[in-house]
Design a protein around this motif. Structure first.
Motif, PDB file in Angstrom:
ATOM      1  N   VAL A  45       0.877  -1.177   0.000  1.00 24.04           N
ATOM      2  CA  VAL A  45       0.000   0.000   0.000  1.00 24.04           C
ATOM      3  C   VAL A  45       0.907   1.217   0.000  1.00 24.04           C
ATOM      4  N   ARG A  46       0.727   2.118  -0.990  1.00 24.45           N
ATOM      5  CA  ARG A  46       1.656   3.222  -1.185  1.00 24.45           C
ATOM      6  C   ARG A  46       0.906   4.555  -1.327  1.00 24.45           C
ATOM      7  N   GLY A  47       0.957   5.359  -0.300  1.00 25.63           N
ATOM      8  CA  GLY A  47       0.436   6.717  -0.389  1.00 25.63           C
ATOM      9  C   GLY A  47      -1.045   6.828  -0.653  1.00 25.63           C
ATOM     10  N   VAL A  48      -1.850   6.038   0.022  1.00 24.35           N
ATOM     11  CA  VAL A  48      -3.300   6.069  -0.175  1.00 24.35           C
ATOM     12  C   VAL A  48      -3.918   7.173   0.674  1.00 24.35           C
ATOM     13  N   SER A  49      -4.752   7.997   0.051  1.00 25.40           N
ATOM     14  CA  SER A  49      -5.432   9.081   0.765  1.00 25.40           C
ATOM     15  C   SER A  49      -6.895   9.121   0.355  1.00 25.40           C
ATOM     16  N   PHE A  50      -7.774   9.187   1.337  1.00 27.57           N
ATOM     17  CA  PHE A  50      -9.205   9.341   1.075  1.00 27.57           C
ATOM     18  C   PHE A  50      -9.895   9.683   2.384  1.00 27.57           C
ATOM     19  N   GLU A  51     -11.158  10.060   2.301  1.00 25.56           N
ATOM     20  CA  GLU A  51     -11.966  10.313   3.478  1.00 25.56           C
ATOM     21  C   GLU A  51     -13.375   9.794   3.248  1.00 25.56           C
TER      22      GLU A  51
ATOM     23  N   GLU B 259      -8.120  -5.459  -8.890  1.00 18.94           N
ATOM     24  CA  GLU B 259      -7.801  -6.871  -9.021  1.00 18.94           C
ATOM     25  C   GLU B 259      -7.187  -7.399  -7.724  1.00 18.94           C
ATOM     26  N   SER B 260      -7.096  -8.717  -7.607  1.00 21.11           N
ATOM     27  CA  SER B 260      -6.451  -9.321  -6.445  1.00 21.11           C
ATOM     28  C   SER B 260      -5.006  -8.842  -6.367  1.00 21.11           C
ATOM     29  N   GLY B 261      -4.577  -8.480  -5.159  1.00 27.53           N
ATOM     30  CA  GLY B 261      -3.222  -7.992  -4.975  1.00 27.53           C
ATOM     31  C   GLY B 261      -3.063  -6.503  -5.152  1.00 27.53           C
ATOM     32  N   SER B 262      -4.171  -5.801  -5.378  1.00 26.39           N
ATOM     33  CA  SER B 262      -4.075  -4.355  -5.591  1.00 26.39           C
ATOM     34  C   SER B 262      -3.893  -3.586  -4.292  1.00 26.39           C
ATOM     35  N   GLY B 263      -4.119  -4.231  -3.146  1.00 21.79           N
ATOM     36  CA  GLY B 263      -3.917  -3.574  -1.861  1.00 21.79           C
ATOM     37  C   GLY B 263      -5.176  -3.107  -1.176  1.00 21.79           C
ATOM     38  N   LYS B 264      -6.340  -3.445  -1.731  1.00 14.26           N
ATOM     39  CA  LYS B 264      -7.585  -2.922  -1.162  1.00 14.26           C
ATOM     40  C   LYS B 264      -7.886  -3.531   0.210  1.00 14.26           C
ATOM     41  N   SER B 265      -7.729  -4.849   0.363  1.00 13.57           N
ATOM     42  CA  SER B 265      -8.000  -5.473   1.666  1.00 13.57           C
ATOM     43  C   SER B 265      -6.969  -5.064   2.703  1.00 13.57           C
ATOM     44  N   LEU B 266      -5.712  -4.923   2.294  1.00 18.30           N
ATOM     45  CA  LEU B 266      -4.676  -4.508   3.230  1.00 18.30           C
ATOM     46  C   LEU B 266      -4.901  -3.068   3.691  1.00 18.30           C
ATOM     47  N   THR B 267      -5.465  -2.246   2.827  1.00 13.46           N
ATOM     48  CA  THR B 267      -5.836  -0.891   3.228  1.00 13.46           C
ATOM     49  C   THR B 267      -6.891  -0.933   4.333  1.00 13.46           C
ATOM     50  N   ALA B 268      -7.877  -1.811   4.171  1.00 11.09           N
ATOM     51  CA  ALA B 268      -8.915  -1.940   5.195  1.00 11.09           C
ATOM     52  C   ALA B 268      -8.331  -2.464   6.499  1.00 11.09           C
TER      53      ALA B 268
ATOM     54  N   LEU C   9     -13.239   4.120  -5.234  1.00 12.64           N
ATOM     55  CA  LEU C   9     -11.785   4.242  -5.287  1.00 12.64           C
ATOM     56  C   LEU C   9     -11.256   3.036  -6.056  1.00 12.64           C
ATOM     57  N   VAL C  10     -10.549   3.291  -7.134  1.00 18.82           N
ATOM     58  CA  VAL C  10      -9.977   2.210  -7.941  1.00 18.82           C
ATOM     59  C   VAL C  10      -8.503   2.091  -7.575  1.00 18.82           C
ATOM     60  N   MET C  11      -8.081   0.905  -7.126  1.00 26.90           N
ATOM     61  CA  MET C  11      -6.708   0.702  -6.691  1.00 26.90           C
ATOM     62  C   MET C  11      -5.962  -0.218  -7.651  1.00 26.90           C
ATOM     63  N   TYR C  12      -4.700   0.093  -7.842  1.00 29.35           N
ATOM     64  CA  TYR C  12      -3.824  -0.757  -8.654  1.00 29.35           C
ATOM     65  C   TYR C  12      -2.409  -0.671  -8.080  1.00 29.35           C
ATOM     66  N   ALA C  13      -1.809  -1.820  -7.813  1.00 29.26           N
ATOM     67  CA  ALA C  13      -0.426  -1.900  -7.309  1.00 29.26           C
ATOM     68  C   ALA C  13      -0.224  -1.065  -6.051  1.00 29.26           C
TER      69      ALA C  13
ATOM     70  N   ARG D  39     -14.015  16.361  -6.535  1.00 35.53           N
ATOM     71  CA  ARG D  39     -13.593  15.160  -5.816  1.00 35.53           C
ATOM     72  C   ARG D  39     -13.237  14.019  -6.772  1.00 35.53           C
ATOM     73  N   HIS D  40     -13.260  14.300  -8.051  1.00 36.14           N
ATOM     74  CA  HIS D  40     -12.844  13.305  -9.038  1.00 36.14           C
ATOM     75  C   HIS D  40     -11.330  13.439  -9.230  1.00 36.14           C
ATOM     76  N   ARG D  41     -10.590  12.417  -8.829  1.00 38.00           N
ATOM     77  CA  ARG D  41      -9.135  12.446  -8.900  1.00 38.00           C
ATOM     78  C   ARG D  41      -8.640  11.299  -9.781  1.00 38.00           C
ATOM     79  N   ILE D  42      -7.584  11.568 -10.548  1.00 35.31           N
ATOM     80  CA  ILE D  42      -7.022  10.569 -11.451  1.00 35.31           C
ATOM     81  C   ILE D  42      -5.501  10.619 -11.355  1.00 35.31           C
ATOM     82  N   ALA D  43      -4.874   9.445 -11.391  1.00 40.03           N
ATOM     83  CA  ALA D  43      -3.412   9.349 -11.433  1.00 40.03           C
ATOM     84  C   ALA D  43      -3.017   8.779 -12.790  1.00 40.03           C
ATOM     85  N   CYS D  44      -2.932   9.645 -13.794  1.00 39.18           N
ATOM     86  CA  CYS D  44      -2.606   9.185 -15.148  1.00 39.18           C
ATOM     87  C   CYS D  44      -2.116  10.373 -15.976  1.00 39.18           C
TER      88      CYS D  44
END
Length: 640
Positions: A324-330, A342-351, A526-530, A615-620
């Motif tokens: 999990v790298r630099g996740v920010s939300f409220e 996808e599996s391994g994206s870090g979503k469960s570890l964030t929780a 929130l869409v997570m990848y890697a 509140r629409h944010r994109i990392a691309c």
């Protein structure tokens, strides 16, 4: 009781039970019935051959060998039981030490056990026998301690399997001590295999004890057990073979009785014994306290969960990795936020990081991690445990592992109220019944008295939600709560979460791999990848306004009524990035049709998009750019 009755329903189990009863009855009543006759000396019948008067002949003092074998059963069985008691007690201490002591001291104990297990049991027994001296006491200690390492290894395996369960993690979060968790939650769940292996171990101890007595370092004259009688009879084997065969047969039958009875019980209960016990090595232990950061910035009064720059670091083979790298939300009151990927994206570890359930070898860092304005990164305190227990509810993916199978559902729900809300037992049970009714479980009073295995999968999941709302939580974190359920029950569980959220103005974080489900239930996605959030957008805009190529690929991969059935289902080419091999630049670049040299060298930041929703944010680097025409037809289609 019904499960134990299965033991006598098979021919082998019935035979083993009868043998076991005979051996124990012989040990209990043998000396009372034949003790005096077995000690009677008849100098006129010294070393007599078998006859109608003496079925197994006599010894060098004219004593009846068969009667002595019958009387020796008590001492043989008693010494074996004393030895296995030592094995079990020492094995329990060593086997549970890693759980009680924590990671580093536990490793030292495990290493010592592993070294001891490497030595053959007989060699250990002989070594201990020399240390403790010749005689029954020394032999009991030698055999008991020699069997302890293998038993400790078994207990470590069983404890590790139970310690990985979600209800253990929940108990730790509630502030319950390790020893209390061990007694109340762990040992009851490993009791059956321990009893089975103890029974089998008693047979092994009996054989080992007879062997030491036969070698002359066990029971000493004038006392005698089966091994000692075998030692005395072996000298006359050429003139009276029964003098050795009868005590040898007694050892064999008693050993078979213990071992077959244990194996029969194991088979009836579905338990694998000995080294065949499965090692469930996954663990979920107490959370790690991160450093305390100073509060910065402003925060809206209706924000329930505030996460800034969240990072989770775990040890890896080639050094630390950051899944999990630099996740920010409220998350605000009454708001539902979905996390997909996808599996391994870090979503469960964030929780898990938010709920303080990251494994103890992991590290959680953040510039801000607050629940209702309270810092979750400060060292663990009773106040913080109460905050987590009353203001946050966790709905685990598999309710089967989240409930203790040896305790009734009502009691487990009531424990939340007694631990966090100060209710007495009666009030807590009433509250549990009320909460079961609230989550639409019919006949809640009767159901509260049932065990988890008596509930269906959907009912267990609803009961898990009921446990979460025993108080008045401000936040519910649901980690893929519908994965193991059929479609109909999935809808019921999601409707229940939605109803609770709207009725009580509860914030919801829903983690799922199903984009369609999150789009229907949540307000934001929130869409997570890697390990990073690559897009944060309103759920209503998910299918129309999504700009990140990964988000659009996820949506494209979900079939709908307009999907062309003549073509293969759409997939995302390539494989997800593993945390240990995160590349330089954008992690999705290797799979993205828009990637260029900049994408492969610079990691895009998560910034606000150009649309009306701030509140629409994109990392691309190419957010919203049109995809190549081939992507719509071929590049997202991966032929098996």
């Amino acid at each position: 009781m019904e499960r134990w009755s299965r033991v006598v329903r098979t021919p082998l189990g019935l035979t083993a039970t009868i043998l076991m009863v005979v051996v124990l009855a012989l040990a209990a009543f043998g000396p009372l019935l034949w003790g005096d006759a077995a000690e009677a000396v008849d100098t006129e019948n010294i070393l007599a051959a078998p006859s109608a008067e003496h079925w197994a002949g006599t010894d060098n003092l004219g004593r009846d060998i068969l009667l002595r074998v019958l009387v020796a059963g008590r001492l043989s069985v008693l010494l074996a039981l004393l030895a296995i008691t030592i094995t079990v007690v020492v094995g329990l201490i060593l086997g549970t030490a890693p759980f009680l002591l924590g990671r580093r001291p536990g490793r030292l104990v495990s290493a010592a056990v592993n070294i001891a297990v490497a030595f053959p049991g007989l060699l250990l027994a002989l070594s201990f026998a020399v240390v403790f001296g010749v005689g029954a006491t020394g032999a009991v200690l030698a055999i008991g301690l020699a069997g302890a390492p293998a038993f400790a290894r078994l207990i470590q395996t069983l404890v590790a399997g139970v310690a990985a369960r979600d209800y253990i993690a929940a108990a730790r979060t509630a502030g319950i001590g390790r020893f209390r968790i061990l007694i109340r939650h762990v040992l009851p769940n490993i009791a059956e295999p321990l009893v089975v292996n103890s029974t089998i171990g008693a047979g092994t101890a009996l054989l080992a004890f007879s062997g030491l007595s036969f070698l002359g370092i066990g029971v000493q004259s004038p006392a005698y057990d089966w091994g000692r009688l075998l030692f005395d009879g072996i000298g006359a084997i050429y003139t009276n073979a029964t003098a050795a065969l009868v005590p040898g047969a007694a050892v064999l039958l008693a050993g078979l009785a213990f071992n077959l009875f244990g194996e029969s019980v194991a088979k009836a209960l579905g338990i694998t014994t000995g080294t065949g016990v499965r090692a469930l090595l996954s663990s979920r232990r107490k959370p790690v306290e991160g450093p305390e950061f100073a509060e910065s910035g402003t925060r809206s009064s209706d924000v329930v969960l505030d996460v800034r720059d969240l990072e989770v670091t775990l040890p890896g083979v080639n050094g630390p990795i950051r899944p999990v790298r630099g996740v920010s939300f409220e998350v605000r009151r009454g708001e539902a936020v979905g996390i997909v990927g996808e599996s391994g994206s870090g979503k469960s570890l964030t929780a898990l990081a938010v709920t303080r359930l990251v494994a103890e070898h992991g590290r959680v860092d953040a510039s801000r991690l607050e629940l209702l304005g309270k810092d979750l990164l400060v060292p663990d305190t009773a106040v913080q445990r109460k905050l987590l227990g009353t203001s946050m509810a966790m709905v685990f993916q598999d309710p089967t592992t989240a409930f203790n199978p040896t305790r009734r559902i009502g009691g487990q729900l009531a424990e939340v109220a007694t631990e966090h809300h100060g209710m007495n037992r009666g009030e807590a049970l009433e509250r549990a019944v009320d909460r079961l009714s609230a989550v639409r479980i019919t006949d809640a009073e009767r159901r509260a008295r049932q065990y988890p295995h008596e509930f269906s999968g959907g009912m267990r999941q609803r009961a898990m939600i009921g446990m979460g709302v025993m108080g008045s939580p401000a936040l519910i974190v649901a980690d893929e709560p519908t994965t193991a359920l059929d479609v109909t029950v999935q809808g019921q569980v999601l409707d229940l979460l939605t109803a609770i959220r709207k009725t009580d103005d509860v914030a919801l974080v829903l983690i799922s791999h199903d984009v369609a489900v999150v789009g229907e239930v949540c307000d934001r996605v929130l869409v997570m990848y890697a390990g990073r959030i690559v897009e944060d957008l309103p759920a209503t805009d998910l299918t129309t306004v999504a700009k990140h190529p990964y988000t659009r690929a996820l949506i494209e991969a979900v079939p709908d009524m307009d999907t062309d059935l003549d073509k293969p289902l759409a997939t995302i080419p390539g494989r997800p990035v593993t945390p240990a091999d995160a590349p330089v630049g954008c992690a999705f670049a290797a799979r993205c049709p828009l990637a260029d040299d900049r994408c492969k060298t610079e990691d895009p930041p998560l910034v606000a998009g150009s649309g009306p929703d701030d509140r629409h944010r994109i990392a691309c680097w190419h957010a919203g750019d049109p995809l190549p025409s081939a992507l719509d037809t071929d590049e997202l289609v991966e032929t098996p």
